[in-house]
Design a protein around this motif. Structure first.
Motif, PDB file in Angstrom:
ATOM      1  N   GLU A  23       6.381 -15.730   0.087  1.00 60.17           N
ATOM      2  CA  GLU A  23       7.116 -14.801  -0.770  1.00 60.17           C
ATOM      3  C   GLU A  23       6.172 -14.075  -1.727  1.00 60.17           C
ATOM      4  O   GLU A  23       6.285 -12.871  -1.929  1.00 60.17           O
ATOM      5  CB  GLU A  23       8.211 -15.522  -1.548  1.00 60.17           C
ATOM      6  N   PHE A  24       5.230 -14.821  -2.335  1.00 58.42           N
ATOM      7  CA  PHE A  24       4.250 -14.200  -3.226  1.00 58.42           C
ATOM      8  C   PHE A  24       3.474 -13.112  -2.490  1.00 58.42           C
ATOM      9  O   PHE A  24       3.360 -11.985  -2.981  1.00 58.42           O
ATOM     10  CB  PHE A  24       3.283 -15.265  -3.768  1.00 58.42           C
ATOM     11  N   SER A  25       2.933 -13.418  -1.319  1.00 59.24           N
ATOM     12  CA  SER A  25       2.123 -12.433  -0.595  1.00 59.24           C
ATOM     13  C   SER A  25       2.977 -11.264  -0.108  1.00 59.24           C
ATOM     14  O   SER A  25       2.531 -10.116  -0.148  1.00 59.24           O
ATOM     15  CB  SER A  25       1.372 -13.089   0.566  1.00 59.24           C
ATOM     16  N   PHE A  26       4.196 -11.540   0.313  1.00 59.65           N
ATOM     17  CA  PHE A  26       5.105 -10.482   0.760  1.00 59.65           C
ATOM     18  C   PHE A  26       5.384  -9.500  -0.378  1.00 59.65           C
ATOM     19  O   PHE A  26       5.261  -8.288  -0.207  1.00 59.65           O
ATOM     20  CB  PHE A  26       6.408 -11.109   1.271  1.00 59.65           C
ATOM     21  N   GLU A  27       5.726 -10.037  -1.553  1.00 58.64           N
ATOM     22  CA  GLU A  27       6.036  -9.180  -2.698  1.00 58.64           C
ATOM     23  C   GLU A  27       4.802  -8.428  -3.194  1.00 58.64           C
ATOM     24  O   GLU A  27       4.880  -7.249  -3.534  1.00 58.64           O
ATOM     25  CB  GLU A  27       6.659  -9.997  -3.832  1.00 58.64           C
ATOM     26  N   LEU A  28       3.654  -9.098  -3.235  1.00 56.75           N
ATOM     27  CA  LEU A  28       2.432  -8.447  -3.708  1.00 56.75           C
ATOM     28  C   LEU A  28       2.035  -7.297  -2.787  1.00 56.75           C
ATOM     29  O   LEU A  28       1.665  -6.220  -3.250  1.00 56.75           O
ATOM     30  CB  LEU A  28       1.301  -9.479  -3.807  1.00 56.75           C
ATOM     31  N   ARG A  29       2.143  -7.514  -1.491  1.00 54.78           N
ATOM     32  CA  ARG A  29       1.766  -6.475  -0.533  1.00 54.78           C
ATOM     33  C   ARG A  29       2.747  -5.303  -0.542  1.00 54.78           C
ATOM     34  O   ARG A  29       2.429  -4.230  -0.071  1.00 54.78           O
ATOM     35  CB  ARG A  29       1.629  -7.055   0.872  1.00 54.78           C
ATOM     36  N   ARG A  30       3.937  -5.503  -1.077  1.00 55.78           N
ATOM     37  CA  ARG A  30       4.934  -4.430  -1.172  1.00 55.78           C
ATOM     38  C   ARG A  30       4.917  -3.755  -2.551  1.00 55.78           C
ATOM     39  O   ARG A  30       5.640  -2.794  -2.781  1.00 55.78           O
ATOM     40  CB  ARG A  30       6.319  -4.975  -0.865  1.00 55.78           C
ATOM     41  N   ASP A  31       4.091  -4.280  -3.452  1.00 48.84           N
ATOM     42  CA  ASP A  31       3.975  -3.720  -4.801  1.00 48.84           C
ATOM     43  C   ASP A  31       3.501  -2.272  -4.690  1.00 48.84           C
ATOM     44  O   ASP A  31       2.498  -1.997  -4.030  1.00 48.84           O
ATOM     45  CB  ASP A  31       2.978  -4.560  -5.602  1.00 48.84           C
ATOM     46  N   PRO A  32       4.201  -1.331  -5.330  1.00 53.76           N
ATOM     47  CA  PRO A  32       3.827   0.090  -5.231  1.00 53.76           C
ATOM     48  C   PRO A  32       2.378   0.387  -5.613  1.00 53.76           C
ATOM     49  O   PRO A  32       1.789   1.333  -5.124  1.00 53.76           O
ATOM     50  CB  PRO A  32       4.797   0.786  -6.200  1.00 53.76           C
ATOM     51  N   ARG A  33       1.781  -0.449  -6.462  1.00 51.42           N
ATOM     52  CA  ARG A  33       0.382  -0.234  -6.852  1.00 51.42           C
ATOM     53  C   ARG A  33      -0.582  -0.452  -5.680  1.00 51.42           C
ATOM     54  O   ARG A  33      -1.707   0.042  -5.720  1.00 51.42           O
ATOM     55  CB  ARG A  33      -0.012  -1.185  -7.988  1.00 51.42           C
ATOM     56  N   PHE A  34      -0.157  -1.188  -4.657  1.00 54.10           N
ATOM     57  CA  PHE A  34      -1.073  -1.569  -3.585  1.00 54.10           C
ATOM     58  C   PHE A  34      -0.711  -1.033  -2.209  1.00 54.10           C
ATOM     59  O   PHE A  34      -1.528  -1.088  -1.304  1.00 54.10           O
ATOM     60  CB  PHE A  34      -1.177  -3.095  -3.512  1.00 54.10           C
ATOM     61  N   VAL A  35       0.502  -0.542  -2.047  1.00 51.89           N
ATOM     62  CA  VAL A  35       0.966  -0.118  -0.727  1.00 51.89           C
ATOM     63  C   VAL A  35       0.012   0.885  -0.074  1.00 51.89           C
ATOM     64  O   VAL A  35      -0.293   0.774   1.111  1.00 51.89           O
ATOM     65  CB  VAL A  35       2.406   0.446  -0.811  1.00 51.89           C
ATOM     66  N   SER A  36      -0.488   1.828  -0.839  1.00 54.26           N
ATOM     67  CA  SER A  36      -1.320   2.876  -0.252  1.00 54.26           C
ATOM     68  C   SER A  36      -2.728   2.408   0.122  1.00 54.26           C
ATOM     69  O   SER A  36      -3.415   3.080   0.881  1.00 54.26           O
ATOM     70  CB  SER A  36      -1.417   4.074  -1.201  1.00 54.26           C
ATOM     71  N   ILE A  37      -3.170   1.252  -0.398  1.00 57.10           N
ATOM     72  CA  ILE A  37      -4.529   0.799  -0.096  1.00 57.10           C
ATOM     73  C   ILE A  37      -4.546  -0.393   0.853  1.00 57.10           C
ATOM     74  O   ILE A  37      -5.605  -0.826   1.294  1.00 57.10           O
ATOM     75  CB  ILE A  37      -5.322   0.441  -1.380  1.00 57.10           C
ATOM     76  N   MET A  38      -3.384  -0.935   1.163  1.00 56.36           N
ATOM     77  CA  MET A  38      -3.295  -2.089   2.059  1.00 56.36           C
ATOM     78  C   MET A  38      -2.942  -1.626   3.467  1.00 56.36           C
ATOM     79  O   MET A  38      -2.378  -0.568   3.663  1.00 56.36           O
ATOM     80  CB  MET A  38      -2.192  -3.045   1.584  1.00 56.36           C
ATOM     81  N   GLY A  39      -3.257  -2.487   4.400  1.00 57.58           N
ATOM     82  CA  GLY A  39      -2.814  -2.242   5.773  1.00 57.58           C
ATOM     83  C   GLY A  39      -1.305  -2.364   5.829  1.00 57.58           C
ATOM     84  O   GLY A  39      -0.638  -2.556   4.819  1.00 57.58           O
ATOM     85  N   GLN A  40      -0.790  -2.285   6.998  1.00 57.36           N
ATOM     86  CA  GLN A  40       0.648  -2.318   7.197  1.00 57.36           C
ATOM     87  C   GLN A  40       1.239  -3.625   6.656  1.00 57.36           C
ATOM     88  O   GLN A  40       0.835  -4.716   7.040  1.00 57.36           O
ATOM     89  CB  GLN A  40       0.951  -2.186   8.686  1.00 57.36           C
ATOM     90  N   ALA A  41       2.191  -3.501   5.749  1.00 56.59           N
ATOM     91  CA  ALA A  41       2.849  -4.679   5.175  1.00 56.59           C
ATOM     92  C   ALA A  41       3.923  -5.176   6.128  1.00 56.59           C
ATOM     93  O   ALA A  41       4.491  -4.419   6.914  1.00 56.59           O
ATOM     94  CB  ALA A  41       3.475  -4.313   3.829  1.00 56.59           C
ATOM     95  N   ALA A  42       4.207  -6.458   6.035  1.00 59.50           N
ATOM     96  CA  ALA A  42       5.276  -7.049   6.842  1.00 59.50           C
ATOM     97  C   ALA A  42       6.606  -6.415   6.443  1.00 59.50           C
ATOM     98  O   ALA A  42       6.850  -6.139   5.268  1.00 59.50           O
ATOM     99  CB  ALA A  42       5.314  -8.552   6.626  1.00 59.50           C
ATOM    100  N   ALA A  43       7.459  -6.208   7.425  1.00 59.32           N
ATOM    101  CA  ALA A  43       8.750  -5.585   7.163  1.00 59.32           C
ATOM    102  C   ALA A  43       9.708  -6.535   6.454  1.00 59.32           C
ATOM    103  O   ALA A  43      10.546  -6.109   5.662  1.00 59.32           O
ATOM    104  CB  ALA A  43       9.372  -5.090   8.470  1.00 59.32           C
ATOM    105  N   THR A  44       9.588  -7.823   6.740  1.00 62.97           N
ATOM    106  CA  THR A  44      10.488  -8.821   6.161  1.00 62.97           C
ATOM    107  C   THR A  44       9.690 -10.048   5.733  1.00 62.97           C
ATOM    108  O   THR A  44       8.555 -10.243   6.177  1.00 62.97           O
ATOM    109  CB  THR A  44      11.562  -9.270   7.169  1.00 62.97           C
ATOM    110  N   LEU A  45      10.319 -10.884   4.926  1.00 60.69           N
ATOM    111  CA  LEU A  45       9.691 -12.136   4.518  1.00 60.69           C
ATOM    112  C   LEU A  45       9.416 -13.010   5.743  1.00 60.69           C
ATOM    113  O   LEU A  45       8.369 -13.656   5.834  1.00 60.69           O
ATOM    114  CB  LEU A  45      10.577 -12.866   3.510  1.00 60.69           C
ATOM    115  N   GLU A  46      10.319 -13.002   6.698  1.00 60.64           N
ATOM    116  CA  GLU A  46      10.108 -13.791   7.926  1.00 60.64           C
ATOM    117  C   GLU A  46       8.894 -13.279   8.703  1.00 60.64           C
ATOM    118  O   GLU A  46       8.134 -14.068   9.258  1.00 60.64           O
ATOM    119  CB  GLU A  46      11.367 -13.784   8.798  1.00 60.64           C
ATOM    120  N   ASP A  47       8.707 -11.960   8.737  1.00 62.96           N
ATOM    121  CA  ASP A  47       7.516 -11.400   9.381  1.00 62.96           C
ATOM    122  C   ASP A  47       6.251 -11.858   8.664  1.00 62.96           C
ATOM    123  O   ASP A  47       5.238 -12.158   9.295  1.00 62.96           O
ATOM    124  CB  ASP A  47       7.568  -9.869   9.396  1.00 62.96           C
ATOM    125  N   GLN A  48       6.303 -11.903   7.337  1.00 60.91           N
ATOM    126  CA  GLN A  48       5.150 -12.365   6.566  1.00 60.91           C
ATOM    127  C   GLN A  48       4.853 -13.826   6.888  1.00 60.91           C
ATOM    128  O   GLN A  48       3.687 -14.208   7.051  1.00 60.91           O
ATOM    129  CB  GLN A  48       5.383 -12.180   5.067  1.00 60.91           C
TER     130      GLN A  48
END
Length: 183
Positions: A23-48
């Protein structure tokens, strides 16, 4: 892969990610501050969770949670895509202070050299990530290739880890001085 130990610095520690961190990594990777610099984020918590399970079983692929002094989770960082004596580093996002982000990078560099026995660091930075590109220039690094990652134009950097460790010398001294002041 799972690294059994904890890598400790003055301000942060690195430990392998677990399913409890999903959950921590899922939320952090979806944080608007990081979305543009990260690779493709998981679509769901289950995907993460599935990604973490997959990653934990990949030879030469280490994904760490960055912990602050109090043990709170403040970031992610990793070494992966190993090929002989080179690996890519990244997956780096951090909500801690600049000294915590820098120390996490130093600890990962040491891990790659001392534990993984890597000689060459590969880094991929999206072209629109001006802050990281400027940091590479300050370190005297230039891109070796232009690539597309996750459908986004990026630069690829390659650098000798031992040379990088040397370049990080100033940052390492700064971290040590900050730690001494707090004693």
């Amino acid at each position: 892969m799972v690294y059994d130990g904890v890598i400790r610095g003055h301000f942060v520690s690195l430990r392998s990610i677990t399913l409890d961190d999903a959950e921590f990594s899922f939320e952090l990777r979806r944080d608007p501050r990081f979305v543009s610099i990260m690779g493709q984020a998981a679509a769901t918590l289950e995907d993460q969770k599935r990604f973490i399970e997959w990653q934990m079983n990949q030879p030469g692929d280490y994904y760490f949670v960055v912990l602050n002094r109090a043990g709170g989770r403040i970031g992610l960082i990793g070494a992966y895509n190993t090929d002989g004596d080179s690996c890519e580093t990244g997956r780096e996002i951090n909500v801690g202070g600049p000294h915590e982000s820098m120390e996490a990078e130093l600890l990962l560099c040491d891990f790659c050299i001392d534990v993984m026995r890597m000689k060459t660091k590969v880094g991929v930075i999206y072209k629109h990530n001006k802050k990281q590109i400027a940091l590479q220039k300050r370190l005297g690094l230039e891109p070796v290739a232009e690539i597309v990652r996750s459908g986004i134009a990026a630069y690829e950097y390659r650098v000798d880890f031992l040379m990088l460790r040397e370049k990080y010398g100033r940052a390492r001294k700064m971290i040590e001085k900050l730690a001494e002041k707090e004693l």
